[in-house]
Scaffold this motif. Structure first.
Motif, mmCIF file in Angstrom:
data_model
loop_
_atom_site.group_PDB
_atom_site.id
_atom_site.type_symbol
_atom_site.label_atom_id
_atom_site.label_comp_id
_atom_site.label_asym_id
_atom_site.label_seq_id
_atom_site.Cartn_x
_atom_site.Cartn_y
_atom_site.Cartn_z
ATOM 1 N N UNK A 400 50.885 22.809 1.766
ATOM 2 C CA UNK A 400 51.957 22.264 2.583
ATOM 3 C C UNK A 400 51.776 22.577 4.055
ATOM 4 N N UNK A 401 51.381 23.808 4.356
ATOM 5 C CA UNK A 401 51.165 24.185 5.755
ATOM 6 C C UNK A 401 50.013 23.400 6.374
ATOM 7 N N UNK A 402 49.024 23.060 5.570
ATOM 8 C CA UNK A 402 47.951 22.209 6.099
ATOM 9 C C UNK A 402 48.492 20.817 6.406
ATOM 10 N N UNK A 403 49.490 20.385 5.636
ATOM 11 C CA UNK A 403 50.105 19.084 5.890
ATOM 12 C C UNK A 403 50.885 19.030 7.183
ATOM 13 N N UNK A 404 51.357 20.177 7.672
ATOM 14 C CA UNK A 404 52.040 20.198 8.970
ATOM 15 C C UNK A 404 51.109 20.686 10.079
ATOM 16 N N UNK A 405 49.820 20.764 9.769
ATOM 17 C CA UNK A 405 48.775 21.093 10.751
ATOM 18 C C UNK A 405 48.965 22.474 11.368
ATOM 19 N N UNK A 406 49.159 23.467 10.519
ATOM 20 C CA UNK A 406 49.263 24.841 10.996
ATOM 21 C C UNK A 406 47.925 25.295 11.573
ATOM 22 N N UNK A 407 47.910 25.947 12.742
ATOM 23 C CA UNK A 407 46.648 26.477 13.277
ATOM 24 C C UNK A 407 45.969 27.401 12.277
ATOM 25 N N UNK A 408 44.669 27.248 12.136
ATOM 26 C CA UNK A 408 43.903 28.006 11.165
ATOM 27 C C UNK A 408 43.608 27.230 9.907
ATOM 28 N N UNK A 409 44.261 26.083 9.743
ATOM 29 C CA UNK A 409 43.987 25.198 8.619
ATOM 30 C C UNK A 409 43.410 23.888 9.149
ATOM 31 N N UNK A 410 42.639 23.202 8.332
ATOM 32 C CA UNK A 410 41.772 22.123 8.788
ATOM 33 C C UNK A 410 42.447 21.035 9.628
ATOM 34 N N UNK A 411 43.602 20.469 9.215
ATOM 35 C CA UNK A 411 44.152 19.347 9.989
ATOM 36 C C UNK A 411 44.532 19.676 11.421
ATOM 37 N N UNK A 412 44.739 20.961 11.748
ATOM 38 C CA UNK A 412 45.184 21.310 13.098
ATOM 39 C C UNK A 412 44.182 20.869 14.153
ATOM 40 N N UNK A 413 42.906 21.170 13.930
ATOM 41 C CA UNK A 413 41.882 20.856 14.926
ATOM 42 C C UNK A 413 41.816 19.353 15.171
ATOM 43 N N UNK A 414 41.817 18.588 14.085
ATOM 44 C CA UNK A 414 41.697 17.142 14.229
ATOM 45 C C UNK A 414 42.934 16.544 14.898
ATOM 46 N N UNK A 415 44.121 17.028 14.558
ATOM 47 C CA UNK A 415 45.338 16.516 15.174
ATOM 48 C C UNK A 415 45.380 16.860 16.654
#
Length: 526
Positions: A400-415
């Motif tokens: 879930x935290x990756x879904x909100x783009x938490x720093x340290x999880x993959x989607x954050x960098x791309x977002x």
């Protein structure tokens, strides 16, 4: 590197697996599952080997092979991978064996919906392998007509998976998906066929060696502006439906509510990426001038998708529909990065495609495990799950935290790359899109609180934690999300050369939006 037909083998292997599973005696369910898993695992190994053999500093398209197919129309069975296509192929082949492992009993109980499946267990896994072949083919095709064939062929296994193994309204969801996709595909077919006389005309003018559907040759062709706009619209509509982009997104929530969770991993995590992949590959490179002309409207639709998808996700009472609407929002970010027309934005968009694939896979797999245990996808059917199944709840929190783009999880960098890249050219769009980050925190944290937090309710009193099989299925996805959150550079090294080629096409005179003000003065790269 090109002596061995890598891509042909990669295509044939899951197709051979699908045929083998389909021919097994009826009732040999365990053997069908094991056989499907074996072929999927072998395909994954081959795909990973292929990735390590890819030379990011070499030619754009590698592992190329071409065989004449419909010679009268210049159609070849032509395959090849650039960095963007390679990441999508690897995403596909890695997720399929994990989906098979996680869906070990989905075909027997229609993903926990309680609705009896229409077809056998072996058919379900054969369809999954057939879908894998189509996904590999659509990303590997370097002939535009061949791409279209795979683009449409993907519909067949998806339609039967949903219609045969989905929930109570599976027929409605399957038909709606098919009609939307067929409409978009038929419009794109008109544009694809329109390219043939254009390439034939260039032959007579000495511009090309022969009439062709080769992507590399067509991308160097100058098309009259009005014609290019119509062709762009034909391709874009098909890709917007597939993506899905608001307002042609409505098939996805209905499909998500009815489809088995394992199949949803492939549909939302991989198949829908064909839409954004097609925008970047075909819309921008074949019709760069028309893409610039359409950019303001497309950016508006992207921002609308981000905000609209997030708002609707907040109000959902069904877990699968909630995750589907979050994907509508995330696809808006991807389209925003692509049509922001910047190097950073487009690199971030492709990285977002990869990261979203794994993030959504984790969410749908874990939602599937919850549905199997409760027999319901409704959020109010849960509560206090973390008291009874701490491992499941912990992994659900990370997903879930990756879904909100938490720093340290993959989607954050791309977002972050998408927003910063877009901001250099379209500040208003980037600022409005950032609202989606706040809304994402609301729908993810509220979902977690309602399902996992609080005291354990009577409904989940007998809930069991993840089994070894389920942990093995979801652990690699969670691991990738964490690793790419800290070390995205290896993926970016593969992506960036292809994005640079796209930027070269967009840098042709008349195709680049002008940058004014302090951005240009500071020398920011568009």
């Amino acid at each position: 590197m090109n002596d061995f037909p890598w891509l042909s083998v990669l295509l044939v292997l899951p197709l051979l697996g699908a045929i083998t599973v389909a021919l097994l005696p009826r009732g040999r369910d365990a053997l069908a599952k094991q056989t499907a898993l074996g072929f999927a695992a072998a395909t994954a190994v081959l795909g990973i080997v292929l990735a390590f053999r890819f030379d990011s500093g070499g030619p754009r398209f590698q592992f190329t092979q071409s065989t004449p197919w419909i010679e009268a129309f210049g159609v070849d069975f032509a395959l090849g991978l650039d960095g963007v296509a390679l990441t999508m192929v690897v995403l596909s082949v890695v997720l399929v064996p994990l989906v098979i492992l996680a869906s070990w009993r989905d075909a027997e109980r229609s993903g926990g919906t309680g609705v009896p499946p229409k077809r056998s267990v072996k058919t379900y896994f054969a369809l999954i392998l057939a879908l894998e072949t189509m996904m590999i083919g659509v990303f590997a095709a370097t002939d535009v007509f061949l791409f279209y064939v795979f683009f449409e062929a993907m519909l067949i296994p998806v339609y039967f998976i949903i219609g045969s193994y989905g929930g109570p309204q599976r027929s409605y969801a399957a038909v709606k998906f098919l009609l939307y996709s067929l409409f978009g595909g038929l419009v794109m077919l008109v544009s694809v066929l329109w390219l043939f006389p254009l390439s034939s005309r260039k032959v007579s003018e000495g511009g090309l060696g022969a009439a062709t559907f080769s992507f590399e040759e067509l991308s160097g062709m100058t098309i009259e502006p009005t014609t290019a706009k119509w062709l762009f619209l034909g391709f874009f509509l098909a890709f917007a439906i597939k993506a899905p982009l608001v307002p042609v997104h409505t098939w996805l929530p209905d499909l998500a509510q009815q489809a088995p969770p394992g199949a949803l991993v492939l549909i939302v995590g991989v198949l829908d990426k064909v839409g954004t992949y097609g925008m970047l590959r075909f819309c921008l490179e074949l019709f760069p001038g028309a893409a610039q002309w359409a950019t303001p409207v497309v950016l508006g639709l992207a921002v609308l998708s981000i905000i609209y998808g997030a708002i609707l996700a907040i109000g959902q009472v069904d877990l699968k529909r909630l995750v589907a609407y979050t994907s509508v929002s995330h696809f808006g970010f991807i389209v925003l990065g692509i049509f922001g027309m910047t190097y950073a934005g487009q690199s971030g968009a492709v990285l977002y495609m990869v990261n979203h694939g794994f993030s959504t896979a984790a969410l749908f797999l874990l939602v599937g495990f919850l549905i199997v245990r409760r027999g319901s996808a409704r959020i109010d059917a849960f509560g206090g799950v973390q008291k009874k199944a701490p491992v499941l709840a912990g992994l659900f929190l990370v997903a879930g935290l990756s879904g909100l783009s938490l720093p340290g999880l993959a989607p954050f960098v791309s977002e972050f790359m998408v927003l910063t890249g877009t901001f250099t050219q379209y500040r208003v769009a980037a600022v409005l899109a950032a609202v989606g980050i706040v809304l994402a925190a609301i729908y993810i944290l509220w979902m977690y609180q309602r399902t996992m937090g609080g005291p354990a309710t009577e409904q989940v009193s007998g809930l069991s934690d993840l089994s070894v099989r389920e942990k093995v299925a979801v652990a690699p996805v969670i691991a990738v999300i964490v690793v790419l959150g800290f070390f995205p550079q290896p993926v970016l090294n593969v992506i960036n050369p292809s994005v640079e080629t796209t930027q070269t096409v967009l840098d042709r005179p008349g195709f680049r939006p002008q940058i004014t003000g302090d951005v240009a003065e500071n020398g920011a790269r568009p």
